[in-house]
Design a protein around this motif. Structure first.
Motif, mmCIF file in Angstrom:
data_model
loop_
_atom_site.group_PDB
_atom_site.id
_atom_site.type_symbol
_atom_site.label_atom_id
_atom_site.label_comp_id
_atom_site.label_asym_id
_atom_site.label_seq_id
_atom_site.Cartn_x
_atom_site.Cartn_y
_atom_site.Cartn_z
ATOM 1 N N ARG A 10 47.632 34.369 33.534
ATOM 2 C CA ARG A 10 47.685 34.521 34.986
ATOM 3 C C ARG A 10 46.735 35.619 35.448
ATOM 4 N NH1 ARG A 10 52.705 35.328 35.334
ATOM 5 N NH2 ARG A 10 53.337 33.192 35.787
ATOM 6 N N ALA A 11 46.650 36.707 34.693
ATOM 7 C CA ALA A 11 45.761 37.811 35.050
ATOM 8 C C ALA A 11 44.294 37.383 34.954
ATOM 9 C CB ALA A 11 46.023 39.008 34.146
ATOM 10 N N LEU A 12 43.977 36.621 33.898
ATOM 11 C CA LEU A 12 42.603 36.117 33.759
ATOM 12 C C LEU A 12 42.246 35.177 34.911
ATOM 13 C CD1 LEU A 12 42.440 35.418 29.915
ATOM 14 C CD2 LEU A 12 41.083 37.103 31.178
ATOM 15 N N GLY A 13 43.198 34.301 35.280
ATOM 16 C CA GLY A 13 42.957 33.395 36.393
ATOM 17 C C GLY A 13 42.734 34.130 37.699
ATOM 18 N N THR A 14 43.537 35.173 37.930
ATOM 19 C CA THR A 14 43.392 35.969 39.152
ATOM 20 C C THR A 14 42.032 36.647 39.202
ATOM 21 O OG1 THR A 14 45.778 36.387 39.247
ATOM 22 C CG2 THR A 14 44.347 37.902 40.464
ATOM 23 N N ARG A 15 41.599 37.172 38.069
ATOM 24 C CA ARG A 15 40.294 37.851 38.042
ATOM 25 C C ARG A 15 39.148 36.861 38.233
ATOM 26 N NH1 ARG A 15 39.299 42.839 34.134
ATOM 27 N NH2 ARG A 15 40.842 43.562 35.633
ATOM 28 N N PRO A 68 42.063 47.318 33.375
ATOM 29 C CA PRO A 68 42.868 46.473 32.491
ATOM 30 C C PRO A 68 43.308 45.211 33.207
ATOM 31 C CG PRO A 68 44.147 48.358 33.257
ATOM 32 C CD PRO A 68 42.745 48.603 33.698
ATOM 33 N N LEU A 69 43.485 44.144 32.454
ATOM 34 C CA LEU A 69 43.951 42.894 33.035
ATOM 35 C C LEU A 69 45.304 43.103 33.716
ATOM 36 C CD1 LEU A 69 43.119 40.151 30.363
ATOM 37 C CD2 LEU A 69 42.138 40.402 32.657
ATOM 38 N N GLY A 70 45.448 42.527 34.882
ATOM 39 C CA GLY A 70 46.699 42.661 35.623
ATOM 40 C C GLY A 70 46.701 43.798 36.602
#
Length: 277
Positions: A10-15, A68-70
């Motif tokens: 989810r964090a990768l998708g958001t970025r 950092p991711l997220g």
């Protein structure tokens, strides 16, 4: 799938949907600017601003990769744990939420939001991928014909043209279109020499005539307007969409209408900058 893996995805998708897509668009913008093809989409005066904004966007994307991711979802405060929320809900027996009254809607909302986010992400990614894969191209002749008659292309000195005292030596198709539409003393323009470049389109007012057409933009292709001039040319000689260079003379008919009487018409390739500004 483990909760940690889901959170990471989810964090990768958001970025990607944020700085990722913005960075790709910025790179495409810079590439078009360097190769001189950005003017296919915006006016030359706006190129420097678009390229500067692209550089800032790329710098911001690079900086965001150090986070950092997220981190995008961290608002600087503690949302509490699931146990705290559960405890708070159970402490008020009068609260319908504690009795499970809203359980089905609460379960459905994240699912619908997730579907919407995925769909939006796929569409946005597809648009960006198209920008990378498809070659830059000018607006189509069909679009120019569909916009014909929506609004006469005007230039800064339109009032002067109406008075019949304008200097026409530097006029383009858009400028002359304003003259043809607004001049009150058409005889003042009779005999003016012209050398204009545009593409051929049918003359809606004359089945046996053609127009010399050009798209005129102010800021970008979204505001493009069609400028067209009637030219005394046999429609069978040049197909619709053929770019031509016309040298000739402006003539005023007895009914007060202006037209271009060509002395030379040369078929050419589409110019590198197909618009007027």
């Amino acid at each position: 799938m483990p909760e940690h893996s889901i959170s990471r995805a989810r964090a990768l998708g958001t970025r990607w949907l944020g700085v990722g897509l913005a960075a790709v668009i910025a790179v495409v913008t810079l590439g078009l600017g360097v190769t001189g093809r950005l003017t296919l989409y915006i006016s030359p005066e706006s190129v420097w601003f678009a390229c500067a904004a692209a550089v800032v966007t790329i710098a911001g994307a690079i900086w965001s990769c150090t986070l950092p991711l997220g981190a995008e979802g961290d608002h600087g405060h503690d949302h509490g744990t699931a146990g705290d929320v559960s405890s708070a809900a159970s402490s008020d027996p009068g609260d319908p939420a504690s009795e499970g009254a809203d359980a089905p809607p609460r379960a459905a909302r994240p699912s619908l939001a997730g579907v919407g986010a995925v769909a939006g992400g796929v569409i946005a990614t597809g648009v960006v991928a198209a920008a990378l894969v498809l070659p830059p191209a000018s607006l189509s002749v069909e679009l120019a014909m569909s916009r014909a008659g929506e609004q006469t292309a005007l230039f800064a000195g339109s009032d002067t043209v109406a008075l019949g005292v304008a200097d026409t030596s530097t006029f383009g198709v858009g400028d002359w279109a304003s003259v043809f539409a607004a001049a009150t003393n058409t005889a003042a323009y009779d005999g003016a020499t012209v050398k204009l470049t545009g593409f051929v389109t049918p003359d809606a007012a004359d089945d046996d005539g053609v127009n010399l057409t050009r798209l005129v933009i102010t800021h970008c292709v979204i505001d493009a307007q069609t400028a067209a001039l009637p030219v005394s040319v046999d429609p069978s000689e040049y197909p619709t969409g053929q770019w031509v260079e016309v040298t000739g003379t402006v003539r005023a008919d007895t009914d007060g209408k202006l037209r271009i009487e060509p002395s030379d018409v040369i078929a050419i390739e589409e110019p590198g900058d197909p618009y007027e500004y």
